[in-house]
Design a protein around this motif. Sequence first.
Motif, PDB file in Angstrom:
ATOM      1  N   SER A 231     -84.050  71.592 -59.784  1.00 39.36           N
ATOM      2  CA  SER A 231     -83.298  71.076 -58.638  1.00 39.36           C
ATOM      3  C   SER A 231     -82.407  69.889 -58.961  1.00 39.36           C
ATOM      4  CB  SER A 231     -84.257  70.714 -57.496  1.00 39.36           C
ATOM      5  OG  SER A 231     -85.219  69.774 -57.918  1.00 39.36           O
TER       6      SER A 231
ATOM      7  N   ASN B 296     -85.255  64.033 -58.105  1.00 39.11           N
ATOM      8  CA  ASN B 296     -84.373  63.881 -56.943  1.00 39.11           C
ATOM      9  C   ASN B 296     -84.778  62.733 -56.017  1.00 39.11           C
ATOM     10  OD1 ASN B 296     -82.358  66.133 -57.086  1.00 39.11           O
ATOM     11  ND2 ASN B 296     -84.209  67.388 -57.154  1.00 39.11           N
TER      12      ASN B 296
ATOM     13  N   LYS C 215     -81.987  61.286 -53.857  1.00 44.14           N
ATOM     14  CA  LYS C 215     -81.550  62.165 -52.777  1.00 44.14           C
ATOM     15  C   LYS C 215     -82.568  62.182 -51.637  1.00 44.14           C
ATOM     16  CE  LYS C 215     -78.583  65.271 -55.460  1.00 44.14           C
ATOM     17  NZ  LYS C 215     -78.309  66.663 -55.866  1.00 44.14           N
TER      18      LYS C 215
ATOM     19  N   PRO D 247     -77.378  70.886 -58.533  1.00 41.11           N
ATOM     20  CA  PRO D 247     -77.077  70.800 -57.096  1.00 41.11           C
ATOM     21  C   PRO D 247     -76.760  72.144 -56.451  1.00 41.11           C
ATOM     22  CG  PRO D 247     -75.190  70.060 -58.366  1.00 41.11           C
ATOM     23  CD  PRO D 247     -76.318  70.261 -59.351  1.00 41.11           C
TER      24      PRO D 247
ATOM     25  N   LEU E  49     -79.705  73.700 -54.620  1.00 38.66           N
ATOM     26  CA  LEU E  49     -80.011  73.123 -53.313  1.00 38.66           C
ATOM     27  C   LEU E  49     -79.131  73.695 -52.211  1.00 38.66           C
ATOM     28  CD1 LEU E  49     -80.645  69.386 -54.282  1.00 38.66           C
ATOM     29  CD2 LEU E  49     -82.254  71.289 -54.191  1.00 38.66           C
TER      30      LEU E  49
ATOM     31  N   GLY F 114     -86.285  67.704 -54.088  1.00 42.84           N
ATOM     32  CA  GLY F 114     -85.000  68.314 -53.760  1.00 42.84           C
ATOM     33  C   GLY F 114     -84.970  68.955 -52.393  1.00 42.84           C
TER      34      GLY F 114
END
Length: 395
Positions: A192, A292, A295, A195, A198, A226
């Motif tokens: 993940s 991640n 994020k 990108p 995702l 993710g």
Amino acid sequence: MQGYLKCLDCGSEYPIQQDIITCPKCGGLLEIIVEPKKDFSFSKLKGKGVWRYRELIAGEYKHIVSLNEGNTPLIASSTSKNLYFKFEGANPTGSFKDRGMTVAISSAKSLNYKVVVAASTGNTAASAAAYASRAGLRSYIVLPKGKVALGKLAQSILYGTTILEVDGSFDVAMNSVMKLYRELKIVYPLNSFNPWRLEGQKTIAFEIVEDIGVPDNVIVPVGNAGNIYAIWKGFVELMNIGVTDKVPRMIGIQAEGAAPIAKALEKGLDKPEFIDSPETVASAIRIGKPVNWKKAIKAIKSSNGFATYVSDSEILEAQKELARREGIGAEPASAASYAGYLKLVNSGKIDKSEKTVLILTGHALKDPDAMIKAESRRILVNPEHINEIILSDLK
């Protein structure tokens, strides 16, 4: 579709190009910022599953590799009026990973890659192996030796991938894959930090909105982190084009022995304190250094959400309760979201009147060893005495 890629580390921006996976300047994680057409409407879409939302998925796909993933059931709780379970265990290989994998493998195929690679705690391995086989690609899966649930390992073997076992945790496996990708550009990474994967996982948000609108809360188990970002991203995109008018609170749940993000947010830190040897019965989220994390924290903070952690005993009890009260068989990592929900309701951080969706990320059959730990009545009987036992129970 208009849009661009933006690095979370150095802020550099690039055009939407599928052959860009990490930042060319600093190697950091990239976000795909998309700007769909303002006249988008669900009523105009055809088909079911992930590729129903093709016009909302960034990238160009000359070859779509699909097993009809997505279109998973949103199950209303039988015991709580405003509670729903998004059961991702109904995907082709039994986890939410299939949503991202159809996009990642389709991207690899469209870019003419012949070899794909992924590190995994198990679900990514099963999904990557299945979709790579479907696409006719050679796959290599890097696993932490002795730390993958039996069901997931068996799937990977069945689909014919090459399994590379390493001594150490998932994080050791992940570092190996990232190094491999940077040094050997001929392999396409399926984890993940890519990108494009995702982009498939964000379709969970689209399906929820089509079913019940925008809930107040979405609770997600967090491992490599993710998925919580991807789902948030889906809700944000719908709001930006005027389909919805809000984004739900994104609530992350980690296992107590593998909770760097939840504990960082609890302490008010800007960065997690990583864990070298995470331990939890929930093997799918047994990750101490989530790639991640930036994020995930962005998704949580931007939605006014939060994160917490639950113990292994709470997870196993929640898994049993999901099965015996709701009839839903979910693996321990999935049950973590239910354990978190119960904890948050009891503490008053969530009210039962709020519309809440729990993401159940994988099927119970992924981890048979965890299932058989639940207590049960097993009685060796003479067939002629079965009636007596049942009648005695019913008195």
